[in-house]
Enzyme design. Structure first.
Site, short mmCIF file in Angstrom:
data_model
loop_
_atom_site.label_atom_id
_atom_site.label_comp_id
_atom_site.label_asym_id
_atom_site.label_seq_id
_atom_site.Cartn_x
_atom_site.Cartn_y
_atom_site.Cartn_z
N ASP A 100 0.79 -1.31 0.11
CA ASP A 100 -0.06 0.18 -0.19
C ASP A 100 0.75 1.06 0.00
O ASP A 100 1.86 0.95 -0.04
CB ASP A 100 -1.03 -0.04 1.08
CG ASP A 100 -0.39 0.42 2.43
OD1 ASP A 100 0.86 0.46 2.61
OD2 ASP A 100 -1.15 0.66 3.45
N ASP A 262 -5.19 -6.21 8.21
CA ASP A 262 -3.67 -6.08 8.70
C ASP A 262 -3.61 -5.41 10.13
O ASP A 262 -4.43 -4.39 10.36
CB ASP A 262 -2.88 -5.42 7.78
CG ASP A 262 -2.94 -4.04 7.46
OD1 ASP A 262 -2.52 -3.25 8.35
OD2 ASP A 262 -4.03 -3.53 6.69
N CYS A 392 9.11 -18.72 23.45
CA CYS A 392 9.23 -19.11 24.77
C CYS A 392 9.87 -20.37 25.21
O CYS A 392 10.81 -20.32 26.21
CB CYS A 392 7.82 -19.04 25.31
SG CYS A 392 6.52 -17.70 25.32
N HIS A 414 5.83 -13.63 20.12
CA HIS A 414 5.10 -14.44 20.80
C HIS A 414 3.70 -14.01 20.55
O HIS A 414 2.73 -15.14 20.51
CB HIS A 414 5.59 -14.68 22.37
CG HIS A 414 4.35 -14.88 23.11
ND1 HIS A 414 4.25 -16.20 23.31
CD2 HIS A 414 3.42 -14.25 23.74
CE1 HIS A 414 3.05 -16.52 24.27
NE2 HIS A 414 2.73 -15.16 24.39
#
Length: 431
Positions: A100, A262, A392, A414
Site C-alpha cells: 500500500d 492487517d 518461549c 510470541h
C-alpha cells in the site's frame, strides 16, 4: 480471514546474549537477524503488508515511522520484496504479500505523495501479489451521513482524488498487465459515502476493496461502516481492513465476509501497552493478557538517567538493585526463589521508575500498588512456562522481562503467534 502483519523492520538477533545484554560480537544488522516468520514455525501470520512510504520517501513528505535506507530500497527492488523479507521459501509461496502507499506519511499534504504510475511501477518491481490504489486518508466518519455539499471542501477533495487515482491505477494495471491483484482503496466521511465509494470501485472493475481510515474509529462505528458497505456491494467482492487497530475485537467482525486484515497491534502492545504486554489463550476462549516485568537497564533508561543526573538516585545503588531483580526473577524461574521475594526484589527496583516520573507521593503510591498487583499476577501464573511457542521455548523467562529490544520484540513475536491462532480459532467457531 487472513491476518497480515505490516512490516515495521522488526527482527531480532538469534544469538543475543541475555545475561550480558549484548548482541553477538559478529552480528550484522538485518543479515544475521531473523524475522518472526523465520524464528517461529508455523509463521505467526498469513501474509505481510509493506508500505511504499517506508521504502521510498517522496519529496516534501516526512518519513514514516519505518524507514528503509536507499541501499535497502535498491536491494528490495532488485531482489524483490519476498526475497528481501526472506519470505520466499516453500512455506510462503501462497502467502499474500501486499503493498500500500502508507498514506499516514503524507496525511498533512493536499494530495497523495505518489502517482498511480509510480505506485504500479513500485508494486510490479517489488513483486507484490496484491497492491492498493493510492489513497488520501479521511478521518471523519459522520454517522448522520451528510451529503456532498455538506462536507468540508478539503474532505471532498480527498474523496475525489482517491476515486480518481483508483480509476487511473486499475487502467494502468490492465494496460501493463501488472502481475498483482489490484485493490481499490475506500475512503469516505460517512458510512454512506464509503459505501458509494465502494460501489464506484466495483464499477471500475475492482474485486478486492481495501477499507481505509479505520484506525481512529470506535468499534461501534466500524460496524456501521461495514454494514453499509456489505449492503451496497456484491456478496463476492472481497474486503481488506487496512490498519485494523481493534485487532482484539476481530471476533465481532466475522459476519461481514472479510477476506483479510492487517494489524501491528499484537507486537506493539508487547512494549507500548501499560499492562497488556504478553498474550495467552484464555481457557474460556478469546485472549488473556499479562503485564511484562519491567527491569530496564539502569544506565540506559531515560527516567533513571535523569534522576541520576539530578542527584536523586545513585548510579551504583540503581545498578545493584537492577541486578538483584534480574537474579531473583531467574532464580524464581528455576524454582529457587519464591514469588513473594521475587516480587519484592522487582518492586524495590521498579519504585525508582515511578519516582523518576512523578513527584506526587500519593500518585506514586497508587501506581506502585497497581503495578505490584499486575506483576504479582504474572509471577503467580508464570505464563511463559505454559507456552510452547518457539520464542518461549528458546528463551524462557527472558520473554517476560520488559528490557531491551531483543526481549521486547521476541515477546511481540510470541504475541503474533498467539493472536494468529486466535484468529484461526475464531473463524473455525464462526463456521
Amino acid at each position: 480471514m487472513k491476518f497480515l502483519y505490516s512490516d515495521t523492520q522488526d527482527y531480532v538477533d538469534p544469538a543475543y546474549d541475555f545475561l550480558n545484554d549484548r548482541n553477538s560480537p559478529t552480528r550484522e544488522r538485518y543479515w544475521d537477524d531473523v524475522y518472526a516468520h523465520e524464528l517461529m514455525k508455523p509463521a505467526p501470520y498469513d501474509g505481510l503488508l509493506v508500505s511504499m512510504s517506508a521504502i521510498r520517501q517522496a519529496e516534501g513528505v516526512s518519513s514514516s515511522k519505518v524507514r528503509y535506507s536507499t541501499k535497502e530500497e535498491q536491494r528490495m527492488l532488485r531482489d524483490g520484496a519476498r526475497k528481501f523479507l526472506r519470505y520466499d521459501g516453500p512455506a510462503f509461496k501462497d502467502s499474500m504479500l501486499m503493498g500500500d502507499c502508507g498514506a499516514f506519511a503524507y496525511v498533512d499534504h493536499d494530495k497523495p505523495a505518489y502517482s498511480p504510475e509510480e505506485v504500479v511501477e513500485f508494486y510490479t518491481e517489488a513483486g507484490f501479489t496484491h497492491g492498493v490504489s493510492p489513497d488520501h486518508i479521511i478521518f471523519d466518519c459522520d454517522l448522520s451521513n451528510p451529503k456532498y455539499d455538506e462536507v468540508a471542501p478539503a474532505t471532498l477533495a480527498r474523496y475525489k482524488v482517491t476515486q480518481a487515482n483508483a480509476q487511473a491505477f486499475i487502467d494502468l494495471v490492465r494496460e501493463t498487465d501488472a502481475p498483482f491483484e489490484p485493490m481499490g482503496a475506500v475512503q469516505g466521511w460517512s458510512p454512506e459515502s464509503m459505501a458509494q465509494a465502494a460501489v464506484g470501485l466495483e464499477n471500475m472493475g475492482y474485486k478486492y476493496l481495501a477499507i481505509g481510515g479505520l484506525v481512529p474509529l470506535k468499534v461501534e462505528v466500524i460496524h456501521v461502516v461495514l454494514q453499509a458497505l456489505r449492503k451496497a456491494i456484491k456478496p463476492e467482492t472481497k474486503i481488506h481492513l487496512l490498519g485494523f487497530a481493534k485487532a482484539d475485537k476481530i471476533h465481532e467482525f466475522t459476519g461481514y465476509g472479510i477476506t483479510s486484515f492487517d494489524s501491528t497491534s499484537p507486537l506493539i502492545r508487547a512494549f507500548k501497552d501499560a499492562k497488556a504486554n504478553y498474550y495467552m489463550d484464555s481457557p474460556g476462549g478469546g485472549l488473556d493478557y499479562y503485564t511484562a516485568i519491567r527491569i530496564p537497564q539502569a544506565m540506559e533508561n531515560t527516567r533513571l538517567v535523569q534522576g541520576i543526573k539530578r542527584g536523586i538516585f545513585s548510579a551504583e545503588d540503581l545498578q545493584r538493585r537492577e541486578q538483584k531483580a534480574l537474579v531473583a526473577l531467574r532464580s524464581f524461574d528455576r524454582g529457587e526463589e519464591s514469588a513473594a521475594s521475587t516480587l519484592n526484589a522487582v518492586m524495590d527496583y521498579h519504585r525508582f521508575l515511578v519516582e523518576g516520573e512523578s513527584e506526587d507521593v500519593a500518585r506514586q503510591g497508587k501506581d506502585l500498588a497497581k503495578m505490584k498487583d499486575m506483576v504479582g499476577r504474572t509471577l503467580q501464573d508464570a505464563p511463559w512456562k505454559r507456552c510452547n511457542c518457539d520464542v518461549c521455548s528458546a528463551v524462557g523467562v527472558e520473554v517476560i522481562i520488559f528490557r531491551s529490544s531483543n526481549r521486547n520484540k521476541r515477546r511481540g513475536f510470541h504475541n503474533l503467534g498467539v493472536y494468529h491462532k486466535h484468529v484461526q480459532t475464531t473463524m473455525e467457531n464462526a463456521r
